[in-house]
Write a protein that holds these residues in place. Structure first.
Motif, PDB file in Angstrom:
ATOM      1  N   LEU A  10       0.824  -1.215   0.000  1.00 41.70           N
ATOM      2  CA  LEU A  10       0.000   0.000   0.000  1.00 41.70           C
ATOM      3  C   LEU A  10       0.853   1.259   0.000  1.00 41.70           C
ATOM      4  N   ILE A  11       1.838   1.348   0.885  1.00 40.72           N
ATOM      5  CA  ILE A  11       2.629   2.568   0.982  1.00 40.72           C
ATOM      6  C   ILE A  11       3.447   2.791  -0.283  1.00 40.72           C
ATOM      7  N   ILE A  12       3.992   1.725  -0.853  1.00 37.22           N
ATOM      8  CA  ILE A  12       4.790   1.874  -2.066  1.00 37.22           C
ATOM      9  C   ILE A  12       3.920   2.293  -3.236  1.00 37.22           C
ATOM     10  N   SER A  13       2.712   1.747  -3.337  1.00 35.38           N
ATOM     11  CA  SER A  13       1.783   2.120  -4.406  1.00 35.38           C
ATOM     12  C   SER A  13       1.424   3.597  -4.320  1.00 35.38           C
ATOM     13  N   LEU A  14       1.175   4.090  -3.108  1.00 32.44           N
ATOM     14  CA  LEU A  14       0.825   5.501  -2.921  1.00 32.44           C
ATOM     15  C   LEU A  14       1.997   6.417  -3.269  1.00 32.44           C
ATOM     16  N   ILE A  15       3.205   6.007  -2.898  1.00 38.19           N
ATOM     17  CA  ILE A  15       4.395   6.804  -3.203  1.00 38.19           C
ATOM     18  C   ILE A  15       4.607   6.891  -4.718  1.00 38.19           C
ATOM     19  N   ILE A  16       4.433   5.770  -5.407  1.00 32.70           N
ATOM     20  CA  ILE A  16       4.596   5.759  -6.866  1.00 32.70           C
ATOM     21  C   ILE A  16       3.547   6.644  -7.527  1.00 32.70           C
TER      22      ILE A  16
END
Length: 451
Positions: A70-76
């Motif tokens: 989730l956090i990586i998807s939001l950062i991307i």
């Protein structure tokens, strides 16, 4: 006394099969799935139950890793939005006048790449750096190969192997170890620092020597940053984005916000910056949806294989194995480690060397993430057996996995860089190989001294 059952042997054979696939550079997802089914059949003797366990193991693994995805998807998603409004140009423009020599360029671009990789992850960061700075960097005396190697060493090596801010990499290991991510990060800092510093310093001298020899071949390049549309609001959004993340870092330090709370703070900030970046664009409602969709697609694409691989290695841990298989399950990998320790002499030198070799071997797949569940599980096993610090031992495995497979010395793992900076991947690997070997050797020595 640990009783080794048939299921323990099946689990061990499955690990050897997975290793063989890695050695021959084959994908390991299928053998991991086959290993789950074989362990389930051996333990339950029930084909229907074993089929259910195939699903349950993946579900439990996905549940454990969901916050990381989730956090990586939001950062991307956020980084794509910032890129489209020209915020990348705004943020990096003040640096251009300092890129006056190869030595200054090395440290300025390297540190900027590392910082951006900490906050955005390396793939989005290299897109930003490559698009905006390639012209000024090459005018300063760099060549394309040195520039490409520079961003891999600082971003995909140093920054990703630590991943102190987004915490995607250490979270995978910490889940397997059953410890807080913050504890693993604190333990990893000395090993990470020695490995990264040794690699970067040696790489600096190699790069300066190469550039000195190539000085007569310097070319002039223009920058394409002026072609990108920059909104008047982009300057405010760029400032706010940098300010918000700086405040997040300050608050995390002052208020000792760690683990899930720290991840939530970063994720919430990413959503705010994402929305601010879309509102200034036309059709912002659809843009918001598209950025989030593409971000999640990228996140799932990165972690889908890791979920399946982790599903197998989570069976080696007693708590997860019981959750997946049932109350009769054992901690198969833990039991095997205890058994081996009573028959094979293990010490901090040999187990640290095993972590180093396993990290190298798993990194050959070109994915620095694929070996993380394994090095985490083995670290827990060895630490329990020898009564040593599992976090420090796991740190060496984590750092090795990322430096080898994350995008520095495996040709098929440097594709994100070669897509932006048109350089032969084999040339990048050849340039990076010796500095990375020296860095990992120093990391091994540091680990042994700390254990």
């Amino acid at each position: 006394m640990v009783n080794i059952t048939t299921t323990h042997i099946v689990y061990l054979i499955s690990i050897f099969v997975i290793f063989l696939f890695m050695v021959f550079r084959k994908d390991i997802i299928l053998p991991c799935i086959a290993g789950i089914f074989a362990v389930a059949m051996s333990q339950t003797k029930n084909i229907l139950k074993s089929i259910e366990i195939l699903y349950s193991s993946v579900f439990v693994s996905g549940k454990e890793l969901w916050q990381v995805i989730l956090i990586i998807s939001l950062i991307i998603a956020m980084s794509h939005a910032l890129d489209d409004i020209g915020a990348d140009v705004v943020i990096t423009k003040p640096l251009l006048r300092f890129l006056s020599s190869p030595s200054k360029t090395f440290w300025i671009v390297g540190i900027v790449m590392m910082v951006l990789s900490f906050f955005l992850w390396p793939s989005p960061a290299v897109g930003l750096i490559g698009a905006v700075l390639i012209g000024p960097v090459l005018k300063s005396g760099f060549d394309e190969l040195s520039f490409a190697s520079l961003v891999t060493i600082f971003g995909f090596g140093a920054a990703l192997s630590g991943d102190f801010f987004i915490q995607g990499v250490p979270s995978v290991i910490a889940k397997t170890l059953g410890i807080p991510t913050s504890k693993l990060i604190l333990s990893s800092i000395p090993v990470w620092g020695v490995t990264s510093l040794a690699t970067i310093i040696f790489f600096y001298f190699v790069t300066m020597k190469k550039l000195k020899n190539n000085r007569g071949n310097k070319k002039i390049y223009g920058s394409n940053s002026s072609e990108k549309k920059i909104y008047k609001e982009s300057y405010i959004i760029s400032f706010v984005a940098v300010l918000f993340f700086a405040i997040d870092t300050f608050l995390m330090y002052i208020l000792k916000i760690k683990g899930n709370a720290a991840t939530a703070l970063i994720g919430g900030t990413a959503i705010i910056v994402l929305i601010a970046s879309t509102i200034v664009q036309k059709d912002f409602l659809n843009k918001t949806r598209d950025y989030l969709k593409n971000g999640f697609l990228s996140g799932i694409k990165t972690f889908a294989p890791i979920i399946l691989i982790s599903a197998f290695f989570f069976l080696g841990e007693l708590t997860t194995a019981k959750e997946v298989i049932g109350p009769d399950a054992k901690g198969y990998l833990m039991d095997l480690g205890i058994y081996l320790s009573k028959h094979i002499p293990l010490n901090k030198y040999t187990v640290a060397l095993m972590q180093l070799l396993i990290g190298i071997l798993t990194g050959l797949s070109g994915s620095g993430f694929s070996g993380l569940p394994l090095v985490g599980a083995l670290s827990k096993t060895f630490a329990h057996t020898l009564n040593i610090n599992s976090s420090i031992l796991a740190s060496l495995g984590e750092i090795t996995c990322i430096w080898v497979g994350g995008g520095t010395i495996i040709p098929w793992s440097v594709v994100p860089v070669t897509a932006v900076i048109k350089v032969d991947p084999d040339a990048i690997v050849k340039r990076n190989l010796l500095p990375v070997i020296i860095g990992l050797t120093c990391g091994y020595i540091a680990t042994v001294l700390l254990l």
